[in-house]
Design a protein around this motif. Structure first.
Motif, mmCIF file in Angstrom:
data_model
loop_
_atom_site.group_PDB
_atom_site.id
_atom_site.type_symbol
_atom_site.label_atom_id
_atom_site.label_comp_id
_atom_site.label_asym_id
_atom_site.label_seq_id
_atom_site.Cartn_x
_atom_site.Cartn_y
_atom_site.Cartn_z
ATOM 1 N N ASP A 117 -11.693 2.266 -6.369
ATOM 2 C CA ASP A 117 -10.749 1.150 -6.413
ATOM 3 C C ASP A 117 -9.404 1.660 -5.926
ATOM 4 O O ASP A 117 -8.836 2.600 -6.497
ATOM 5 C CB ASP A 117 -10.635 0.607 -7.848
ATOM 6 N N GLY A 118 -8.880 1.022 -4.865
ATOM 7 C CA GLY A 118 -7.597 1.418 -4.304
ATOM 8 C C GLY A 118 -6.531 0.356 -4.449
ATOM 9 O O GLY A 118 -5.572 0.338 -3.681
ATOM 10 N N LYS A 370 -15.554 -4.754 2.289
ATOM 11 C CA LYS A 370 -14.242 -5.075 1.726
ATOM 12 C C LYS A 370 -13.346 -5.672 2.797
ATOM 13 O O LYS A 370 -13.127 -5.082 3.855
ATOM 14 C CB LYS A 370 -13.597 -3.799 1.170
ATOM 15 N N TRP A 371 -12.805 -6.864 2.508
ATOM 16 C CA TRP A 371 -11.840 -7.494 3.393
ATOM 17 C C TRP A 371 -10.481 -6.817 3.259
ATOM 18 O O TRP A 371 -10.100 -6.363 2.175
ATOM 19 C CB TRP A 371 -11.656 -8.972 3.028
ATOM 20 N N HIS A 372 -9.735 -6.783 4.365
ATOM 21 C CA HIS A 372 -8.349 -6.340 4.295
ATOM 22 C C HIS A 372 -7.531 -7.446 3.643
ATOM 23 O O HIS A 372 -7.718 -8.622 3.945
ATOM 24 C CB HIS A 372 -7.812 -6.030 5.692
ATOM 25 N N LYS A 373 -6.612 -7.070 2.757
ATOM 26 C CA LYS A 373 -5.887 -8.055 1.944
ATOM 27 C C LYS A 373 -4.890 -8.880 2.745
ATOM 28 O O LYS A 373 -4.552 -10.001 2.359
ATOM 29 C CB LYS A 373 -5.169 -7.365 0.778
ATOM 30 N N SER A 374 -4.379 -8.356 3.865
ATOM 31 C CA SER A 374 -3.332 -9.085 4.580
ATOM 32 C C SER A 374 -3.774 -9.567 5.959
ATOM 33 O O SER A 374 -2.954 -9.974 6.761
ATOM 34 C CB SER A 374 -2.081 -8.195 4.728
ATOM 35 N N TRP A 414 -9.841 -0.528 0.527
ATOM 36 C CA TRP A 414 -8.582 -0.298 1.226
ATOM 37 C C TRP A 414 -7.582 0.282 0.238
ATOM 38 O O TRP A 414 -7.629 -0.008 -0.960
ATOM 39 C CB TRP A 414 -8.030 -1.605 1.782
ATOM 40 N N TRP A 415 -6.668 1.099 0.759
ATOM 41 C CA TRP A 415 -5.623 1.690 -0.085
ATOM 42 C C TRP A 415 -4.326 1.692 0.696
ATOM 43 O O TRP A 415 -4.275 2.135 1.854
ATOM 44 C CB TRP A 415 -6.017 3.110 -0.490
ATOM 45 N N LYS A 416 -3.264 1.177 0.085
ATOM 46 C CA LYS A 416 -1.935 1.119 0.689
ATOM 47 C C LYS A 416 -1.891 0.295 1.977
ATOM 48 O O LYS A 416 -0.938 0.391 2.733
ATOM 49 C CB LYS A 416 -1.398 2.528 0.972
ATOM 50 N N GLY A 417 -2.922 -0.475 2.260
ATOM 51 C CA GLY A 417 -2.912 -1.338 3.429
ATOM 52 C C GLY A 417 -3.302 -0.673 4.720
ATOM 53 O O GLY A 417 -3.820 -1.315 5.631
#
Length: 438
Positions: A117-118, A370-374, A414-417
């Protein structure tokens, strides 16, 4: 593919446009370029134009869009495939190429790294087949070991906090030992060594190994999926009228002394959703009222978090290992399982349950996605073929293939985008960074 002289000499007039900021904008004038150029050749041209405008400019790779689709062949082939005339000026949008630019040294574990989990930029949270959870500060130092499970950890989740200023980090783990455990740690501690912590609450109620855990949006609850076919909801508060105090026997490590007894809270499920007929392999709680689950019974279900009724039920004909929700409006469902195909559905489209996208470059089962958050377009998948693949919905080919693992990849986030973190059967946590998604 061999290029003939006539193909090499054929040209088309193009105009390069971009949404990138001014230092990366080229002139809007049209220029003639050979039609046998691929994106590499186009990138060279854009870099040359930018370098001419600024001698200090540092070269970088670009990707190219024509009518909203990424170019993954020569201009000639693309124009023919799409029926676009080469007689008019072709508008080509350029964007920063999306691919990792750095591979960091892996963080070693004692067994398979099965969960990651990131979602907190300060830490990486991993779960391992050695039954331990680990918190990594930055990307090198293991600051906390979470001990207490007596079988492999299968899933981890950083519990969302209602208080943005809180220094207490709450965590959840799921395990093959049929339990979930809740943990907390103080993020103000500046540790330069590893400390061991024990759970403040054990969540007991599944009749088989727990395969997945996901935090609710408010942080008040988590949901879980198990080999018993059930989805369960649990409260995450530190004490509850229904909790019981149980004795846990613990032997001091490295000694033959008798077990010491410790007391821990034990919580029971707040609610149970029944409907799946086989293992619930993945759960996700993205909105207060909606929970998603994927199962080995070939289905994805969308549940009403309050009533437990499944409002959307999709069968895909394959055992499913993973799912995530993202894309446009955070409404697209990505899932993977017992074949090499990553499938994406849009439940907003009435009358059909067919995937709207299918990506099939992997060569073995898909274990995580996992989708990218942005970004509406980008997501990553992990597979038993040992590879991570970075996808963009605007092309059927992966943007990047990362093969830093030497065995099955079991989890990814993903971690830190701008970084992808992944764990696998090679006992490594790998970090691929420098990914520019704009």
């Amino acid at each position: 593919m061999e290029v003939t002289d006539s193909e090499a000499s054929r040209q088309v007039r193009v105009r390069f446009v971009t949404k990138l900021p001014p230092p990366l904008k080229v002139s809007a004038s049209s220029i003639a370029v050979p039609t046998n150029l691929t994106r590499m050749g186009l990138s060279e041209i854009v870099n040359l134009l930018l370098k001419n405008g600024d001698p200090e400019y540092e070269l970088q790779p670009f990707d190219f869009l024509i009518d909203g689709e990424l170019v993954r062949m020569s201009l000639e082939q693309f124009l023919m495939a799409k029926g676009i005339s080469a007689e008019k000026v072709l508008e080509i949008e350029y964007i920063k190429a999306v691919a990792p630019r750095k591979q960091q040294e892996p963080c070693l574990h004692d067994d398979w790294v099965s969960a990651v989990d990131g979602s907190d930029s300060r830490f990486i949270f991993t779960g391992c087949y050695d039954s331990l959870g680990r918190i990594w500060r930055g990307d090198t130092l293991c600051t906390h070991i979470l001990e207490g499970h007596n079988d492999a950890i299968t899933s981890v989740s950083i519990i969302k906090s209602k208080d943005a200023g809180s220094s207490t980090l709450h965590l959840a783990t799921a395990s093959k030992d049929r339990t979930l455990r809740l943990w907390k740690l103080d993020t103000r501690e500046q540790l330069d060594h590893t400390v061991k912590i024990r759970a403040f609450k054990i969540l007991n109620g599944h009749a088989a190994g727990v395969q997945s855990v996901s935090s609710g949006p408010s942080g008040d609850m988590v949901c879980s999926g198990s080999w018993d076919g059930c989805v369960k909801l649990w409260k995450t508060n530190e004490s509850d009228a229904d909790d019981e105090m149980v004795s846990i026997k613990k032997r001091k490590i490295g000694t033959d002394s008798p077990f010491n007894e410790e007391s821990q809270l034990e919580g029971s499920a707040f609610s149970t959703f029944v409907g799946h007929t086989q293992c619930v392999s993945a759960v996700l709680w993205p909105e207060d009222e909606i929970i998603y689950s994927a199962s080995w019974d070939h289905s994805v279900r969308r549940w009403d978090a309050e009533t437990g009724k499944d409002s959307w039920n999709m069968f895909c004909g394959k055992v499913l290992n993973c799912l995530d929700v993202g894309g446009e409006g955070s409404s697209l469902i990505a899932a993977g399982g017992s074949d090499p195909v990553l499938r994406i559905w849009d439940p907003r489209k009435p009358g059909t349950l067919a995937p709207i996208f299918q990506f099939s470059s992997h060569t073995s089962w898909i274990s995580a996605c996992k989708w990218h958050k942005s970004s509406w377009f980008h997501l990553v998948s992990a597979s038993y073929d040992g590879k991570l693949m970075l996808w963009d919905l605007r092309t059927a080919w992966p943007l990047a293939v990362i093969d830093t693992h030497k065995d099955k990849v079991l989890c990814v986030d993903w971690w830190k985008g701008d970084s992808m973190i992944s764990g696998g059967a090679d006992s490594k946590l790998c970090i691929s960074s420098g990914i520019s998604i704009t």
